[in-house]
Write a protein that holds these residues in place. Structure first.
Motif, PDB file in Angstrom:
ATOM      1  N   MET A   1       0.852  -1.170   0.000  1.00 28.63           N
ATOM      2  CA  MET A   1       0.000   0.000   0.000  1.00 28.63           C
ATOM      3  C   MET A   1       0.900   1.236   0.000  1.00 28.63           C
ATOM      4  O   MET A   1       1.849   1.319   0.762  1.00 28.63           O
ATOM      5  CB  MET A   1      -0.887  -0.033   1.238  1.00 28.63           C
ATOM      6  CG  MET A   1      -1.855   1.094   1.314  1.00 28.63           C
ATOM      7  SD  MET A   1      -3.137   0.889   2.567  1.00 28.63           S
ATOM      8  CE  MET A   1      -2.204   1.019   4.058  1.00 28.63           C
ATOM      9  N   PHE A  51      -2.710   0.455  -4.520  1.00 27.95           N
ATOM     10  CA  PHE A  51      -2.375  -0.954  -4.380  1.00 27.95           C
ATOM     11  C   PHE A  51      -1.893  -1.518  -5.701  1.00 27.95           C
ATOM     12  O   PHE A  51      -2.357  -1.107  -6.757  1.00 27.95           O
ATOM     13  CB  PHE A  51      -3.604  -1.766  -3.947  1.00 27.95           C
ATOM     14  CG  PHE A  51      -4.253  -1.266  -2.686  1.00 27.95           C
ATOM     15  CD1 PHE A  51      -3.726  -1.591  -1.452  1.00 27.95           C
ATOM     16  CD2 PHE A  51      -5.380  -0.469  -2.736  1.00 27.95           C
ATOM     17  CE1 PHE A  51      -4.320  -1.130  -0.286  1.00 27.95           C
ATOM     18  CE2 PHE A  51      -5.981  -0.013  -1.584  1.00 27.95           C
ATOM     19  CZ  PHE A  51      -5.450  -0.345  -0.352  1.00 27.95           C
ATOM     20  N   LYS A  52      -1.014  -2.508  -5.614  1.00 31.10           N
ATOM     21  CA  LYS A  52      -0.551  -3.202  -6.818  1.00 31.10           C
ATOM     22  C   LYS A  52      -1.608  -4.177  -7.311  1.00 31.10           C
ATOM     23  O   LYS A  52      -1.819  -4.339  -8.493  1.00 31.10           O
ATOM     24  CB  LYS A  52       0.753  -3.942  -6.547  1.00 31.10           C
ATOM     25  CG  LYS A  52       1.255  -4.698  -7.759  1.00 31.10           C
ATOM     26  CD  LYS A  52       2.594  -5.346  -7.499  1.00 31.10           C
ATOM     27  CE  LYS A  52       3.026  -6.175  -8.668  1.00 31.10           C
ATOM     28  NZ  LYS A  52       3.613  -5.437  -9.752  1.00 31.10           N
ATOM     29  N   SER A  53      -2.303  -4.837  -6.367  1.00 24.57           N
ATOM     30  CA  SER A  53      -3.281  -5.852  -6.753  1.00 24.57           C
ATOM     31  C   SER A  53      -4.545  -5.745  -5.903  1.00 24.57           C
ATOM     32  O   SER A  53      -4.538  -5.154  -4.820  1.00 24.57           O
ATOM     33  CB  SER A  53      -2.684  -7.247  -6.577  1.00 24.57           C
ATOM     34  OG  SER A  53      -2.470  -7.517  -5.205  1.00 24.57           O
ATOM     35  N   GLN A  55      -5.852  -8.274  -4.454  1.00 24.87           N
ATOM     36  CA  GLN A  55      -5.594  -9.111  -3.281  1.00 24.87           C
ATOM     37  C   GLN A  55      -4.908  -8.303  -2.172  1.00 24.87           C
ATOM     38  O   GLN A  55      -5.190  -8.497  -0.990  1.00 24.87           O
ATOM     39  CB  GLN A  55      -4.727 -10.320  -3.654  1.00 24.87           C
ATOM     40  CG  GLN A  55      -5.425 -11.335  -4.525  1.00 24.87           C
ATOM     41  CD  GLN A  55      -5.567 -10.876  -5.980  1.00 24.87           C
ATOM     42  OE1 GLN A  55      -4.775 -10.081  -6.475  1.00 24.87           O
ATOM     43  NE2 GLN A  55      -6.593 -11.367  -6.654  1.00 24.87           N
ATOM     44  N   GLU A  56      -4.009  -7.397  -2.550  1.00 24.00           N
ATOM     45  CA  GLU A  56      -3.343  -6.548  -1.563  1.00 24.00           C
ATOM     46  C   GLU A  56      -4.363  -5.666  -0.845  1.00 24.00           C
ATOM     47  O   GLU A  56      -4.304  -5.501   0.377  1.00 24.00           O
ATOM     48  CB  GLU A  56      -2.277  -5.680  -2.236  1.00 24.00           C
ATOM     49  CG  GLU A  56      -1.537  -4.784  -1.273  1.00 24.00           C
ATOM     50  CD  GLU A  56      -0.561  -3.837  -1.939  1.00 24.00           C
ATOM     51  OE1 GLU A  56       0.170  -3.160  -1.205  1.00 24.00           O
ATOM     52  OE2 GLU A  56      -0.521  -3.767  -3.185  1.00 24.00           O
ATOM     53  N   ARG A  59      -6.326  -7.904   1.554  1.00 21.38           N
ATOM     54  CA  ARG A  59      -5.489  -8.272   2.710  1.00 21.38           C
ATOM     55  C   ARG A  59      -5.389  -7.134   3.717  1.00 21.38           C
ATOM     56  O   ARG A  59      -5.247  -7.374   4.914  1.00 21.38           O
ATOM     57  CB  ARG A  59      -4.075  -8.652   2.264  1.00 21.38           C
ATOM     58  CG  ARG A  59      -3.920 -10.061   1.777  1.00 21.38           C
ATOM     59  CD  ARG A  59      -2.453 -10.460   1.673  1.00 21.38           C
ATOM     60  NE  ARG A  59      -1.615  -9.490   0.966  1.00 21.38           N
ATOM     61  CZ  ARG A  59      -1.377  -9.497  -0.338  1.00 21.38           C
ATOM     62  NH1 ARG A  59      -1.900 -10.427  -1.106  1.00 21.38           N
ATOM     63  NH2 ARG A  59      -0.605  -8.572  -0.877  1.00 21.38           N
ATOM     64  N   ASN A  60      -5.463  -5.909   3.234  1.00 17.33           N
ATOM     65  CA  ASN A  60      -5.387  -4.740   4.107  1.00 17.33           C
ATOM     66  C   ASN A  60      -6.748  -4.335   4.665  1.00 17.33           C
ATOM     67  O   ASN A  60      -6.876  -3.284   5.295  1.00 17.33           O
ATOM     68  CB  ASN A  60      -4.754  -3.561   3.360  1.00 17.33           C
ATOM     69  CG  ASN A  60      -3.254  -3.695   3.273  1.00 17.33           C
ATOM     70  OD1 ASN A  60      -2.578  -3.555   4.279  1.00 17.33           O
ATOM     71  ND2 ASN A  60      -2.745  -3.992   2.092  1.00 17.33           N
TER      72      ASN A  60
END
Length: 81
Positions: A1, A51-53, A55-56, A59-60
């Motif tokens: 992030m 975010f890159k993805s 999923q990231e 997850r956050n």
């Protein structure tokens, strides 16, 4: 992030072009979405994160945007995401 306030505009554009940043989010509301979302473009720079993805973002603890990600938002709201 990545915090928007922690990155220069030039570095941000470069990261988007190179694929290092693909999603944006609102730090206080914990919502993420696509970079060209009209709702995301209106948020203050101090609240914006990247975010890159997807999923990231998940997850956050971020949830999908109800404006630009309607299907994912409905899944999240029904508890199946």
């Amino acid at each position: 992030m990545i915090q928007h306030t922690a990155i220069s505009d030039t570095a941000l554009r470069s990261s988007i072009r190179s694929g290092k940043i693909n999603w944006g989010g609102h730090q206080q509301l914990k919502i993420y979405g696509v970079l060209n979302c009209a709702s995301g473009k209106r948020m203050k720079r101090t609240n914006r994160v990247f975010f890159k993805s997807e999923q990231e973002a998940l997850r956050n603890g971020y949830r999908p945007c109800g404006h630009c990600m309607k299907a994912a938002y409905k899944k999240w709201k029904n508890g199946s995401l």
